[in-house]
Scaffold this motif. Structure first.
Motif, mmCIF file in Angstrom:
data_model
loop_
_atom_site.group_PDB
_atom_site.id
_atom_site.type_symbol
_atom_site.label_atom_id
_atom_site.label_comp_id
_atom_site.label_asym_id
_atom_site.label_seq_id
_atom_site.Cartn_x
_atom_site.Cartn_y
_atom_site.Cartn_z
ATOM 1 N N PHE A 68 45.777 29.486 41.209
ATOM 2 C CA PHE A 68 44.522 29.905 41.853
ATOM 3 C C PHE A 68 44.981 30.669 42.875
ATOM 4 C CE2 PHE A 68 42.615 25.859 40.030
ATOM 5 C CZ PHE A 68 41.282 26.559 39.448
ATOM 6 N N ASP A 69 45.946 30.047 44.013
ATOM 7 C CA ASP A 69 45.693 30.807 44.756
ATOM 8 C C ASP A 69 46.616 32.729 44.632
ATOM 9 O OD1 ASP A 69 45.726 29.481 47.046
ATOM 10 O OD2 ASP A 69 47.800 28.947 47.188
ATOM 11 N N LYS A 70 47.375 32.770 43.766
ATOM 12 C CA LYS A 70 47.902 34.143 42.993
ATOM 13 C C LYS A 70 46.909 34.447 42.218
ATOM 14 C CE LYS A 70 51.403 35.626 39.805
ATOM 15 N NZ LYS A 70 51.546 35.394 38.078
ATOM 16 N N ALA A 71 45.311 33.505 41.811
ATOM 17 C CA ALA A 71 43.831 34.093 40.931
ATOM 18 C C ALA A 71 43.747 34.922 41.981
ATOM 19 C CB ALA A 71 43.953 33.050 39.852
ATOM 20 N N ARG A 72 43.690 34.313 43.098
ATOM 21 C CA ARG A 72 43.207 35.056 43.956
ATOM 22 C C ARG A 72 42.846 36.209 44.787
ATOM 23 N NH1 ARG A 72 42.639 29.446 46.006
ATOM 24 N NH2 ARG A 72 41.191 28.595 45.642
ATOM 25 N N ARG A 73 44.170 35.641 44.913
ATOM 26 C CA ARG A 73 44.647 37.445 45.354
ATOM 27 C C ARG A 73 44.972 38.225 44.219
ATOM 28 N NH1 ARG A 73 48.871 33.507 47.357
ATOM 29 N NH2 ARG A 73 50.435 34.330 45.360
ATOM 30 N N ASN A 74 45.147 38.202 43.434
ATOM 31 C CA ASN A 74 45.144 39.268 41.999
ATOM 32 C C ASN A 74 43.770 40.000 41.765
ATOM 33 O OD1 ASN A 74 47.426 39.263 41.056
ATOM 34 N ND2 ASN A 74 47.564 37.313 39.717
ATOM 35 N N SER A 75 42.742 39.308 42.626
ATOM 36 C CA SER A 75 41.092 39.429 42.029
ATOM 37 C C SER A 75 40.591 39.787 43.746
ATOM 38 C CB SER A 75 40.383 38.142 42.582
ATOM 39 O OG SER A 75 39.328 38.722 42.492
ATOM 40 N N LEU A 76 41.586 40.093 44.633
ATOM 41 C CA LEU A 76 40.868 40.516 46.109
ATOM 42 C C LEU A 76 41.850 42.306 45.421
ATOM 43 C CD1 LEU A 76 41.139 37.627 48.597
ATOM 44 C CD2 LEU A 76 39.667 39.312 48.225
ATOM 45 N N ARG A 77 43.192 42.038 44.866
ATOM 46 C CA ARG A 77 43.769 43.531 44.610
ATOM 47 C C ARG A 77 42.596 44.532 43.082
ATOM 48 N NH1 ARG A 77 48.614 41.379 43.322
ATOM 49 N NH2 ARG A 77 49.127 39.709 44.677
ATOM 50 N N ARG A 78 42.833 43.786 42.969
ATOM 51 C CA ARG A 78 41.718 44.350 42.118
ATOM 52 C C ARG A 78 40.237 44.932 42.943
ATOM 53 N NH1 ARG A 78 42.411 40.427 38.511
ATOM 54 N NH2 ARG A 78 40.496 39.340 38.442
ATOM 55 N N THR A 79 39.964 43.900 43.294
ATOM 56 C CA THR A 79 38.492 44.543 44.093
ATOM 57 C C THR A 79 38.581 45.421 45.065
ATOM 58 O OG1 THR A 79 37.667 42.492 43.772
ATOM 59 C CG2 THR A 79 36.379 43.393 45.704
ATOM 60 N N LYS A 80 39.849 46.021 45.606
ATOM 61 C CA LYS A 80 40.061 46.921 46.232
ATOM 62 C C LYS A 80 40.516 48.001 45.902
ATOM 63 C CE LYS A 80 41.376 43.437 50.739
ATOM 64 N NZ LYS A 80 42.844 42.993 51.251
ATOM 65 N N ARG A 81 41.189 47.431 44.828
ATOM 66 C CA ARG A 81 41.675 48.844 44.329
ATOM 67 C C ARG A 81 40.442 49.902 43.972
ATOM 68 N NH1 ARG A 81 46.289 45.808 41.597
ATOM 69 N NH2 ARG A 81 44.869 45.759 39.935
ATOM 70 N N SER A 82 39.623 49.083 43.285
ATOM 71 C CA SER A 82 38.433 49.604 42.204
ATOM 72 C C SER A 82 37.566 50.022 43.324
ATOM 73 C CB SER A 82 37.647 48.982 41.538
ATOM 74 O OG SER A 82 36.948 47.398 42.534
ATOM 75 N N ARG A 83 37.376 50.199 44.654
ATOM 76 C CA ARG A 83 36.223 50.764 45.807
ATOM 77 C C ARG A 83 37.124 52.053 46.370
ATOM 78 N NH1 ARG A 83 32.846 46.170 47.901
ATOM 79 N NH2 ARG A 83 32.419 45.148 46.241
#
Length: 109
Positions: free
Chosen positions: A94-109
């Motif tokens: 779950f920690d890895k999934a959260r980190r990946n999600s945050l990275r994707r969110t930061k890249r898309s903005r």
């Protein structure tokens, strides 16, 4: 409340959009409430809505992935694979999934 906006230095150019009178009045009311100029309010609201649409698309993709993972797990269980994992292992996933999600969110903005 005053909302300050920052406009990037890379403006592409003007965008002329005709809007119905009723929509313009609504936009003017919202701009007044937020102490913004009409054009600024239009940009802010457009940005907010497009961001919501993008977030909804990302959420749908994440939900689809989750369903696929759940189905695959169910199929494994039905086939007799009943291995257990520790709470630590599960937390790491779950920690890895959260980190990946945050990275994707930061890249898309």
């Amino acid at each position: 409340m005053t909302v300050k906006t920052t406009v990037g230095s890379k403006r592409v150019g003007g965008l002329s959009v005709q809007v119905p009178t009723a929509l313009r009045r609504r936009l003017e009311r919202q701009a007044t409430r937020r102490h913004m100029k009409l054009a600024t309010a239009a940009r802010v609201f457009l940005d907010e809505h497009v961001t919501e649409l993008e977030d909804a698309t990302e959420l749908s993709a994440a939900e689809e992935w989750q369903r696929a993972q759940a189905w695959a797990t169910w199929e494994k269980i039905k086939a007799g694979d009943t291995r257990w994992v520790t709470d630590t292992d599960l937390d790491a996933v779950f920690d890895k999934a959260r980190r990946n999600s945050l990275r994707r969110t930061k890249r898309s903005r």
